[in-house]
Each structure stands twice: as structure tokens, then as C-alpha cells.
Design an enzyme around this catalytic site. Structure first.
Site, PDB file in Angstrom:
ATOM      1  N   GLY A 123       0.819  -1.204   0.000  1.00  0.00           N
ATOM      2  CA  GLY A 123       0.000   0.000   0.000  1.00  0.00           C
ATOM      3  C   GLY A 123       0.848   1.246   0.000  1.00  0.00           C
ATOM      4  O   GLY A 123       2.076   1.192  -0.110  1.00  0.00           O
ATOM      5  N   VAL A 161       3.239  -5.307   3.691  1.00  0.00           N
ATOM      6  CA  VAL A 161       2.837  -6.262   4.718  1.00  0.00           C
ATOM      7  C   VAL A 161       3.372  -7.640   4.340  1.00  0.00           C
ATOM      8  O   VAL A 161       3.206  -8.085   3.205  1.00  0.00           O
ATOM      9  CB  VAL A 161       1.304  -6.319   4.883  1.00  0.00           C
ATOM     10  CG1 VAL A 161       0.932  -7.297   5.995  1.00  0.00           C
ATOM     11  CG2 VAL A 161       0.745  -4.939   5.182  1.00  0.00           C
ATOM     12  N   LYS A 210       3.805  -5.374   9.220  1.00  0.00           N
ATOM     13  CA  LYS A 210       3.717  -4.227   8.319  1.00  0.00           C
ATOM     14  C   LYS A 210       4.964  -3.380   8.506  1.00  0.00           C
ATOM     15  O   LYS A 210       5.252  -2.914   9.613  1.00  0.00           O
ATOM     16  CB  LYS A 210       2.471  -3.404   8.626  1.00  0.00           C
ATOM     17  CG  LYS A 210       2.258  -2.247   7.653  1.00  0.00           C
ATOM     18  CD  LYS A 210       0.901  -1.599   7.887  1.00  0.00           C
ATOM     19  CE  LYS A 210       0.605  -0.547   6.832  1.00  0.00           C
ATOM     20  NZ  LYS A 210      -0.756   0.017   6.986  1.00  0.00           N
ATOM     21  N   ASP A 214     -10.798   4.631   5.855  1.00  0.00           N
ATOM     22  CA  ASP A 214     -10.636   3.923   4.578  1.00  0.00           C
ATOM     23  C   ASP A 214     -11.429   2.618   4.595  1.00  0.00           C
ATOM     24  O   ASP A 214     -10.902   1.544   4.289  1.00  0.00           O
ATOM     25  CB  ASP A 214      -9.150   3.636   4.322  1.00  0.00           C
ATOM     26  CG  ASP A 214      -8.856   3.353   2.845  1.00  0.00           C
ATOM     27  OD1 ASP A 214      -9.647   3.781   1.986  1.00  0.00           O
ATOM     28  OD2 ASP A 214      -7.836   2.702   2.556  1.00  0.00           O
TER      29      ASP A 214
END
Length: 435
Positions: free
Chosen positions: A21, A26, A41, A138
Site C-alpha cells: 500500500g 505487509v 507491516k 478507509d
């Protein structure tokens, strides 16, 4: 360098990338201290100094946000740290199952009771987050994980903002996914709990209709324009709702959650539970749907191995990621391997190293972690076949346990075929010995 120094934080061995992302990567990892699989992460710091500072601050907030929430519908955080001379990292529970997006892609519109169950889990997660003073910011189908037991888990709080803190984004810079962002956030207004509920409403619309309420637009500018200028199509009393046999209570709830005016939406997520009225009996049905997706993934790995042949130097991971790159027309998605296995294979795989990976996979099978086990076994089977041969005992053992996984995932026919393949090699070996 010692083995401990090679571990992230002296404890976590990275196995494969499972997500990428804007904030970082991750990985699935092995926790050497507690002998369990986790998700790690790692913050990406490859940016200008001011942007890197913002990422670090947002990462710090994500850690704080998750640490403040203890709820079965929110991904659990275990640990955090900074690797010496490296980026910070966050350690979370590794979830099995599939993302909500994948569930809809496979089955299309979901049964209303299934939608109620998933939406109830999402609203419970948001209620817990909001009560802890955390906004998700999100909420979208790819950030909702449905486990093999039917548990609904809201994950990726990478854009979370603690309610009492000031924003850290530049003016005019969107943080979130435009396809699922509330209109007021796109206009630059501060987000609130009702903005998260808007994302929940859009997810429910997708689950009930099988379609995104903002269409298939990919251009960010067009998405933003549609979000601001066009309201989400109403479901209550709509012909689409009638054709899909969507209950009025759910259609009306989606309309309210997706209201352009945030003040017209419910004040908090806790208010939704009565309307959703999800039955606990639905966990088994949702688990059944997830099982179908997991079974497809396992069979996809099996088909990919059969079609791919020996691995090339650029195509050698330890754990297969068939969706990492698009498939060419008429060909299966190419298999990719981690750098760790590339080094292992190119440096000549030994019987001991292959057997070590196999033992690790068998432990996963015995713990019931079939989804992870089948990925490991698929890779070991392919690498062993190339490096050691189809008839080698380690290759056959990996295929045997792969068949066990398939059988437990409900793919009985494919499991029997793989068992038969293993048996054929064993019978051939016996005949040679007898001769």
C-alpha cells in the site's frame, strides 16, 4: 551475521509479501519466540524528508489506534518496533480467509442474511473504534477480512486518525480511496464517525447488488467528480432492489448510510445493530462461502504448478502469489517466489532444506492453518520437483500433504487425483525394487 540479527526485531522471520500500500509493505512472518504466524507491516521510508516524516507519524498513530482497540471484529496488534538502521514495523494477527471484495467477485450479490452478518461485524468494529476515539478513514471491501470461521475483521488502520489529534495531511491532498470516500471528505471537510459509516453503506450496496455504486471508473478525477456531484442510487423502492429481493430494511439502511449529507446518516455505528439483526447462525453459512473461495485459491495453486513447469530464475518464490501479476491471455497467472527461495534454489536446494520447509508446512496442517499450509506446500512441491525430481521422497511427501489440504478444504476429486499421482510413483518404486 547471526540468525538472530537476520530476524526483524531479533524475532520475526519474513516469509512472503501479502500486501502493498501507500504506507508500506505487509509480510507474512514467523514469530520465532511464540512459534506462530503473524503479519508484519513495514513502513516505507523511500520518500522526501517531509513526506517520510508524515508517514512515520501516521504509522505511529496506526500503532496507537490499534493498541486502543480490543475487539474480535478488529485486527489485533501484537507488537511494534524499529529494526536497527531500518524502518519501523507493526506486528498483527495473521488472518486466514478472504477479503470481502473477493467474496463478491466469486458469488456476485450475497444473500441478505449474509450481508446483515458481515455488515453487523463491520459496524461492531467501527463502534469499538469510534468509542476508542479512532476513525478508520478507509472503509472499503478490500479492508474487510472474512475468516474461515465466518468472523468479520476490519483491518488496515493505516489511515486512522485519533479523533482528538490534528490532521497531518497537506491541504488539498486526499487520504483514502476515492471510490469509497464520503463526499464531505473529498470536499476537504474534516472526517467524522459518519464518514466511516458512509464507507460501510457503500460496502453494503456492493454486497447486495454485486455492483459498485460508483461504477467501474478508474480515473481519480472522474471518481471524485461523481462522488461530489452524483448521489448513490437509492435502493429503497428501486426496481433493482426488487429484482434482487433486497429486504426493505436493508435497502433503506443503505440509502441512509449513503446520504450525501452526513447529518442525515446515523449518529453512530451502535445504532445499526437493531436494524441489521444478524443471526449468529449465519456464521456457518458465511464460513461455507469463504471455504469455497479458499478452495478455489488452493486449486489455482495446483493448476499453476502443473502448467508452469520448472521455475525460472526470475520466477522462484518460497510462497506462491498467483495474483501478484496479471495473467497473459490464455495462460495462468505466473507464479512468483520470494528472494529467500531464489537464493536457496539458485544456491542448490539440499534435501535437508527442502525437508525443513516440508516439516514447517506439516505443522501448519496439523494446527489447522490450511490456507497457509497449502501455499507453502505448493511452493515446496514445485521447487522440489525441479531440484530433486518428481519421484524424490520429499517431492512426494509435499504432494501427499498438499492432497491432505485439498481434501480438508472440500476438493475431494482433486485430492484423490493427487493421492493417486503419489501412489503411482510409490508403486513404480516398489516394482523396480521387486524386479
Amino acid at each position: 551475521m547471526s540468525d538472530r540479527d537476520a530476524l526483524l526485531g531479533g524475532r520475526y522471520r519474513l516469509l512472503r509479501r501479502i500486501g502493498l500500500g501507500g504506507m508500506g509493505v505487509v509480510h507474512e512472518a514467523a514469530d520465532s519466540a511464540l512459534d506462530r504466524r503473524v503479519a508484519v507491516k513495514i513502513l516505507s521510508m523511500a520518500a522526501e524528508a517531509d513526506e517520510a516524516g508524515q508517514r512515520l507519524e501516521r504509522f505511529r498513530r496506526e500503532t496507537q489506534a490499534l493498541a486502543r482497540i480490543r475487539h474480535p471484529n478488529v485486527v489485533a496488534v501484537y507488537d511494534s518496533g524499529v529494526h536497527p538502521a531500518g524502518p519501523p514495523f507493526l506486528v498483527m494477527e495473521l488472518l486466514d480467509g478472504v477479503e470481502l471484495q473477493r467474496l463478491v467477485e466469486k458469488y456476485g450479490p450475497l444473500e441478505p442474511d449474509v450481508v446483515s452478518w458481515i455488515a453487523s461485524g463491520m459496524s461492531s468494529a467501527l463502534a469499538a473504534a469510534h468509542a476508542a476515539g479512532v476513525l478508520h478513514r478507509d472503509v472499503k471491501p478490500s479492508n474487510v477480512r472474512i475468516t474461515r470461521s465466518g468472523r468479520v475483521v476490519l483491518q488496515d488502520f493505516g489511515l486512522a486518525r485519533l479523533v482528538e489529534e490534528s490532521a497531518i495531511t497537506h491541504i488539498g491532498f486526499l487520504v483514502g480511496t476515492p471510490r469509497y470516500m464520503a463526499p464531505e471528505v473529498i470536499r476537504g471537510e474534516p472526517p467524522g464517525p459518519r464518514s466511516d459509516l458512509y464507507g460501510l453503506g457503500l460496502c453494503m450496496y456492493l454486497m447486495l447488488t454485486g455492483e459498485s455504486p460508483r461504477g467501474g471508473l478508474e480515473d481519480v478525477g472522474a471518481l471524485v467528480e461523481r462522488a461530489i456531484d452524483h448521489e448513490v442510487p437509492q435502493l429503497y423502492g428501486n426496481q433493482l432492489a426488487g429484482s434482487r429481493r433486497i429486504p426493505d430494511r436493508l435497502a433503506y439502511l443503505v440509502d441512509v448510510l449513503c446520504a450525501a449529507d452526513p447529518q442525515a446518516r446515523p449518529e453512530n455505528a451502535a445504532e445499526l445493530q437493531t436494524t441489521l439483526a444478524a443471526s449468529t447462525d449465519m456464521a456457518a453459512r458465511v464460513a461455507e462461502l469463504v471455504q469455497g473461495c479458499v478452495r478455489d485459491q488452493a486449486l489455482g495453486l495446483l493448476d499453476g504448478i502443473a502448467a508452469a513447469g520448472p521455475p525460472a530464475e526470475e520466477d522462484l518464490p518460497e510462497y506462491l502469489e498467483p495474483e501478484a501479476r496479471p495473467a497473459a491471455a490464455g495462460h495462468p497467472a505466473p507464479l512468483s517466489l520470494s528472494d529467500a527461495t531464489r537464493r536457496m534454489v539458485m544456491g542448490s536446494m539440499t534435501v535437508d532444506s527442502a525437508a525443513s520447509r516440508l516439516r514447517e508446512a506439516v505443522n501448519l496442517v496439523q494446527r489447522g492453518e490450511l490456507q497457509e499450509a497449502v501455499r507453502v506446500l505448493s511452493a515446496v512441491s514445485r521447487v522440489c520437483a525441479s531440484a530433486l525430481g518428481d519421484a524424490h521422497p520429499t517431492t512426494l511427501a509435499s504432494r501427499y500433504w498438499q492432497a491432505v489440504c485439498l481434501a480438508r478444504l472440500g476438493a475431494g476429486g482433486e485430492a484423490l487425483a493427487l493421492f493417486a499421482q503419489v501412489g503411482m510413483y510409490l508403486d513404480t518404486g516398489r516394482n523396480v525394487e521387486d524386479g
